[in-house]
Design a protein around this motif. Structure first.
Motif, mmCIF file in Angstrom:
data_model
loop_
_atom_site.group_PDB
_atom_site.id
_atom_site.type_symbol
_atom_site.label_atom_id
_atom_site.label_comp_id
_atom_site.label_asym_id
_atom_site.label_seq_id
_atom_site.Cartn_x
_atom_site.Cartn_y
_atom_site.Cartn_z
ATOM 1 N N GLN A 174 -11.021 38.061 0.803
ATOM 2 C CA GLN A 174 -10.489 36.711 0.620
ATOM 3 C C GLN A 174 -8.965 36.684 0.618
ATOM 4 N N TRP A 175 -8.351 37.754 0.154
ATOM 5 C CA TRP A 175 -6.890 37.774 0.125
ATOM 6 C C TRP A 175 -6.327 37.736 1.542
ATOM 7 N N ALA B 89 -5.448 35.438 -5.122
ATOM 8 C CA ALA B 89 -6.392 36.102 -4.221
ATOM 9 C C ALA B 89 -5.977 37.547 -3.967
ATOM 10 N N ALA C 82 -7.660 36.217 4.201
ATOM 11 C CA ALA C 82 -7.756 34.830 4.672
ATOM 12 C C ALA C 82 -6.698 33.958 4.014
ATOM 13 N N ALA C 83 -6.436 34.185 2.734
ATOM 14 C CA ALA C 83 -5.435 33.389 2.018
ATOM 15 C C ALA C 83 -4.038 33.634 2.586
ATOM 16 N N GLU D 289 -17.302 37.708 1.020
ATOM 17 C CA GLU D 289 -16.812 39.011 0.603
ATOM 18 C C GLU D 289 -15.516 38.823 -0.182
ATOM 19 N N LYS D 290 -15.558 39.131 -1.441
ATOM 20 C CA LYS D 290 -14.436 38.882 -2.349
ATOM 21 C C LYS D 290 -13.180 39.664 -1.969
#
Length: 83
Positions: free
Chosen positions: A5-6, A34, A8-9, A1-2
């Motif tokens: 991703q932020w 991200a 998780a980053a 899921e795009k």
């Protein structure tokens, strides 16, 4: 899921700091990118200033990640900018 991703980053960056690993320019650039892709402009500005506050000098990739896309209507609020 795009879009997620932020998250998780950012979590990974926080985990690095908890373990005593000082993030370098590449780490910040990846997280900033991200967050940008996730539309998290306040977070982008926050990370950019945190990076500079830790003495990590941004590079061209960081500045590109920090710029909103030309077609974006989501700009970071000026109240988040610190001197």
């Amino acid at each position: 899921e795009k879009d997620g991703q932020w998250v998780a980053a950012v979590e990974l960056l926080c985990e690095m700091e908890k373990k005593g690993v000082l993030p370098q320019v590449l780490s910040y650039s990846v997280v900033i990118s991200a967050c940008k892709k996730g539309g998290q402009w306040e977070r982008v500005v926050e990370l950019f200033h945190m990076m500079k506050g830790q003495g990590v000098e941004p590079n061209a990739s960081t500045y590109i990640g920090h710029q909103p896309p030309a077609t974006s209507h989501h700009h970071p609020p000026l109240t988040t900018l610190h001197g």
